[in-house]
Scaffold this motif. Structure first.
Motif, PDB file in Angstrom:
ATOM      1  N   MET A 294       0.827  -1.201   0.000  1.00 42.56           N
ATOM      2  CA  MET A 294       0.000   0.000   0.000  1.00 42.56           C
ATOM      3  C   MET A 294       0.862   1.253   0.000  1.00 42.56           C
ATOM      4  N   GLY A 295       1.888   1.281   0.821  1.00 46.83           N
ATOM      5  CA  GLY A 295       2.741   2.463   0.921  1.00 46.83           C
ATOM      6  C   GLY A 295       3.490   2.761  -0.354  1.00 46.83           C
ATOM      7  N   VAL A 296       3.997   1.740  -1.016  1.00 42.42           N
ATOM      8  CA  VAL A 296       4.715   1.934  -2.279  1.00 42.42           C
ATOM      9  C   VAL A 296       3.787   2.507  -3.342  1.00 42.42           C
ATOM     10  N   ALA A 297       2.567   1.944  -3.451  1.00 42.92           N
ATOM     11  CA  ALA A 297       1.605   2.435  -4.455  1.00 42.92           C
ATOM     12  C   ALA A 297       1.244   3.886  -4.194  1.00 42.92           C
ATOM     13  N   THR A 298       1.009   4.241  -2.942  1.00 46.66           N
ATOM     14  CA  THR A 298       0.621   5.615  -2.606  1.00 46.66           C
ATOM     15  C   THR A 298       1.745   6.594  -2.902  1.00 46.66           C
ATOM     16  N   THR A 299       2.963   6.237  -2.545  1.00 43.45           N
ATOM     17  CA  THR A 299       4.107   7.114  -2.799  1.00 43.45           C
ATOM     18  C   THR A 299       4.314   7.340  -4.290  1.00 43.45           C
ATOM     19  N   LEU A 300       4.158   6.297  -5.086  1.00 42.46           N
ATOM     20  CA  LEU A 300       4.328   6.432  -6.535  1.00 42.46           C
ATOM     21  C   LEU A 300       3.271   7.344  -7.153  1.00 42.46           C
ATOM     22  N   ILE A 301       2.050   7.335  -6.594  1.00 46.96           N
ATOM     23  CA  ILE A 301       1.028   8.274  -7.076  1.00 46.96           C
ATOM     24  C   ILE A 301       1.486   9.706  -6.858  1.00 46.96           C
ATOM     25  N   GLY A 302       2.199   9.932  -5.769  1.00 49.88           N
ATOM     26  CA  GLY A 302       2.680  11.280  -5.456  1.00 49.88           C
ATOM     27  C   GLY A 302       3.700  11.815  -6.437  1.00 49.88           C
ATOM     28  N   ILE A 303       4.337  10.950  -7.229  1.00 54.13           N
ATOM     29  CA  ILE A 303       5.323  11.422  -8.214  1.00 54.13           C
ATOM     30  C   ILE A 303       4.842  11.163  -9.645  1.00 54.13           C
ATOM     31  N   LEU A 304       3.573  10.795  -9.795  1.00 52.83           N
ATOM     32  CA  LEU A 304       3.041  10.430 -11.107  1.00 52.83           C
ATOM     33  C   LEU A 304       2.847  11.660 -12.000  1.00 52.83           C
ATOM     34  N   PRO A 305       3.347  11.641 -13.251  1.00 50.79           N
ATOM     35  CA  PRO A 305       3.093  12.748 -14.188  1.00 50.79           C
ATOM     36  C   PRO A 305       1.604  12.829 -14.527  1.00 50.79           C
ATOM     37  N   THR A 306       1.133  14.008 -14.923  1.00 50.20           N
ATOM     38  CA  THR A 306      -0.275  14.206 -15.234  1.00 50.20           C
ATOM     39  C   THR A 306      -0.553  13.974 -16.719  1.00 50.20           C
ATOM     40  N   PHE A 307      -1.819  14.097 -17.126  1.00 44.91           N
ATOM     41  CA  PHE A 307      -2.209  13.920 -18.525  1.00 44.91           C
ATOM     42  C   PHE A 307      -1.514  14.944 -19.411  1.00 44.91           C
ATOM     43  N   ALA A 308      -1.368  16.165 -18.904  1.00 43.33           N
ATOM     44  CA  ALA A 308      -0.727  17.224 -19.694  1.00 43.33           C
ATOM     45  C   ALA A 308       0.731  16.905 -19.979  1.00 43.33           C
ATOM     46  N   GLN A 309       1.345  16.060 -19.133  1.00 48.99           N
ATOM     47  CA  GLN A 309       2.769  15.753 -19.277  1.00 48.99           C
ATOM     48  C   GLN A 309       3.024  14.495 -20.103  1.00 48.99           C
ATOM     49  N   ILE A 310       2.213  13.446 -19.919  1.00 49.97           N
ATOM     50  CA  ILE A 310       2.498  12.188 -20.637  1.00 49.97           C
ATOM     51  C   ILE A 310       1.265  11.613 -21.343  1.00 49.97           C
ATOM     52  N   GLY A 311       0.185  12.370 -21.384  1.00 55.20           N
ATOM     53  CA  GLY A 311      -0.990  11.933 -22.119  1.00 55.20           C
ATOM     54  C   GLY A 311      -1.739  10.790 -21.465  1.00 55.20           C
ATOM     55  N   ILE A 312      -2.285   9.890 -22.286  1.00 57.16           N
ATOM     56  CA  ILE A 312      -3.152   8.817 -21.822  1.00 57.16           C
ATOM     57  C   ILE A 312      -2.450   7.862 -20.869  1.00 57.16           C
ATOM     58  N   ALA A 313      -1.126   7.828 -20.886  1.00 55.87           N
ATOM     59  CA  ALA A 313      -0.388   6.953 -19.959  1.00 55.87           C
ATOM     60  C   ALA A 313      -0.618   7.362 -18.509  1.00 55.87           C
ATOM     61  N   ALA A 314      -0.911   8.644 -18.262  1.00 53.61           N
ATOM     62  CA  ALA A 314      -1.096   9.137 -16.894  1.00 53.61           C
ATOM     63  C   ALA A 314      -2.301   8.495 -16.209  1.00 53.61           C
ATOM     64  N   PRO A 315      -3.499   8.558 -16.789  1.00 52.37           N
ATOM     65  CA  PRO A 315      -4.625   7.893 -16.109  1.00 52.37           C
ATOM     66  C   PRO A 315      -4.478   6.373 -16.053  1.00 52.37           C
ATOM     67  N   ILE A 316      -3.804   5.783 -17.027  1.00 57.66           N
ATOM     68  CA  ILE A 316      -3.586   4.332 -16.995  1.00 57.66           C
ATOM     69  C   ILE A 316      -2.696   3.955 -15.810  1.00 57.66           C
ATOM     70  N   LEU A 317      -1.597   4.682 -15.621  1.00 60.18           N
ATOM     71  CA  LEU A 317      -0.710   4.419 -14.489  1.00 60.18           C
ATOM     72  C   LEU A 317      -1.405   4.696 -13.162  1.00 60.18           C
ATOM     73  N   LEU A 318      -2.212   5.749 -13.132  1.00 57.66           N
ATOM     74  CA  LEU A 318      -2.968   6.068 -11.921  1.00 57.66           C
ATOM     75  C   LEU A 318      -3.884   4.901 -11.559  1.00 57.66           C
ATOM     76  N   LEU A 319      -4.564   4.359 -12.550  1.00 51.25           N
ATOM     77  CA  LEU A 319      -5.474   3.241 -12.321  1.00 51.25           C
ATOM     78  C   LEU A 319      -4.724   1.998 -11.841  1.00 51.25           C
ATOM     79  N   LEU A 320      -3.559   1.721 -12.432  1.00 54.08           N
ATOM     80  CA  LEU A 320      -2.775   0.564 -12.018  1.00 54.08           C
ATOM     81  C   LEU A 320      -2.333   0.669 -10.562  1.00 54.08           C
ATOM     82  N   LEU A 321      -1.919   1.874 -10.165  1.00 59.01           N
ATOM     83  CA  LEU A 321      -1.490   2.073  -8.779  1.00 59.01           C
ATOM     84  C   LEU A 321      -2.674   1.972  -7.819  1.00 59.01           C
TER      85      LEU A 321
END
Length: 459
Positions: free
Chosen positions: A97-124
């Motif tokens: 749980m802690g690793v997933a939450t921390t990675l969300i905190g450094i996740l790029p947004t849609f404006a930065q990496i496009g559709i990969a952003a919500p996909i990575l958010l969903l995976l985490l």
């Protein structure tokens, strides 16, 4: 040492209770900080191209998607918790749980990496769901199986108060950030990330605390006797599927209503539709979480004095009475109205959450107890809280009124109350392996209740 007396000394019970509270608080802080982010900023940061309304629906839907993966976590944790022990699973779920939450905190947004952003958010978020699915069952059994029979209700309330404490911590940290950082550009750029990054500190504390406690005495006894079940999940669904369904429906009554606040719906509704101040709404949620915490503690004590079943029924009555006044008060768009709504709702939530741990532990026989508790809780979460914020938002947009949402909450509460009436209260039932036959019989009102004396007389 017999299974009927396999409980720990008071000092060990206190250590286990403390470790359970710390661990579950951190786990649920991580889980709820995501829900708040979904209600406040994720629609803009990760789903903006979908438009304001659809983006908010998609954002809230990611809160629910994680629940679909709770059963996976529950199946895995239930199997290995019944095979290798409770403590090891608790440490693993905390780290995940802690690793997933921390990675969300450094996740790029849609404006930065496009559709990969919500996909990575969903995976985490899915990883958070897997972790949450395994966490609760282990925490519950560690504390309840260490406790004496006449104190299981209050002992079982310890992992339960980790939920309101996690919500209190999450809403408090988020309120602090919206208060000291501009709620506009600065908060959207980096302010929202801070609560997620704090998880890395909390996870170290939780890991050290959880590693310091002893394994459940019930599981230790099973392991010493070589009586561990090889396929506990299969046995659970073959012999006790009816218990899984009824106990899951009990939780539906609590979870659906609870996720109006913890799932982000009331945050987004109050700050969006009603245009209330974000920080003020988060502070109100923090106060409500404190009330939920107190009500949960009281419920644990009530469960030991008047029974788990009666405590649940009182709580469901409070929830039912609040289904419509909740939004009447919130729709005043005033802080007194919001505070009154959230505080009154939190009383009902505490009364229908505090007794859950002890009751679940006493329903399932020891050989499949971790699997039963974890999987039942996960299924109840899916049927109840998983998409409750999304459903509430969809009902609001379809009808233009909160009355439909109130009916939704009332129906869920009545379902939980009906399931509660179908289960038998079993306080004091021996939890150890010598009493498997008694544990496996009479948990519902439709089956005869067999005591361990009657079982012994037949042998």
């Amino acid at each position: 040492m017999t299974s009927s007396t396999a409980v720990s000394n008071p000092a060990t019970q206190r250590r286990v209770a403390f470790a359970t509270i710390i661990g579950t608080t951190i786990e649920w802080y991580d889980f709820f900080i995501y829900a708040m982010g979904a209600g406040l900023v994720f629609a803009h940061l990760f789903f903006k191209p979908a438009g304001e309304e659809i983006g908010l629906l998609l954002s809230l839907a990611t809160v629910g998607v994680s629940f679909l993966f709770r059963p996976l976590g529950a199946f895995l944790a239930g199997h290995f918790g019944d095979v290798i022990g409770r403590r090891t699973i608790l440490v693993i779920t905390l780290i995940l749980m802690g690793v997933a939450t921390t990675l969300i905190g450094i996740l790029p947004t849609f404006a930065q990496i496009g559709i990969a952003a919500p996909i990575l958010l969903l995976l985490l978020r899915i990883l958070q769901g897997v972790s949450a699915g395994g966490e609760w069952g282990g925490a519950v059994l560690m504390v309840v199986e260490h406790a004496p029979a006449d104190r299981r209700g209050r002992a079982g309330a310890m992992p339960q108060i980790g939920v309101p404490l996690g919500f209190l911590l999450a809403s408090g940290v988020m309120a602090l950030m919206t208060g000291i950082v501009s709620p506009g550009k600065a908060f959207l750029e980096w302010g929202w990330r801070v609560p997620f990054l704090l998880s890395i500190v909390l996870i170290v504390v939780g890991y050290l605390v959880r590693r310091s406690v002893e394994e459940s005495p019930v599981f230790t006894e099973i392991a010493e006797r070589g009586q561990k079940t090889k396929a506990p999940v299969l046995v659970l669904f073959k012999r006790h599927w009816h218990l899984v369904i009824l106990a899951a429906l009990v939780f539906v009554g609590n979870n659906t209503v609870g996720y109006m606040t913890t799932g982000g719906f009331l945050h987004s509704y109050s700050t969006g539709k009603l245009k209330m101040d974000t920080t003020a709404v988060l502070v109100a949620s923090t106060v409500a979480a404190a009330v939920w915490f107190v009500a949960t503690l009281i419920a644990g004590r009530l469960a030991d004095s008047i029974g788990r079943r009666n405590t649940f029924l009182i709580g469901f009555a409070v929830q039912a009475l609040m289904a419509f006044p909740l939004f009447w008060l919130v729709n005043t768009a005033t802080l007194p109205g919001l505070y009154a709504a959230l505080i009154l709702l939190s009383v009902g939530l505490g009364l229908t959450y505090g007794p859950l741990a002890a009751w679940y532990a006493e329903i399932f026989p020891v050989s499949v107890r971790f699997s039963g508790v974890a999987i039942t809780y996960a299924i109840g979460s899916i049927l109840g809280g998983a998409f409750a914020p999304t459903i509430a938002q969809a009902l609001l947009e379809a009808t233009g009124t909160t009355y439909a949402v109130s009916w939704y909450l009332l129906v869920a509460t009545l379902v939980g109350a009906a399931a509660t009436l179908c289960l038998r209260d079993r306080p004091g039932i021996p939890l150890g392996p010598d009493h498997e036959a008694e544990q496996a019989s009479g948990a519902t009102m439709f089956a005869p209740n067999v005591s361990h004396r009657e079982v012994a007389g037949k042998q």
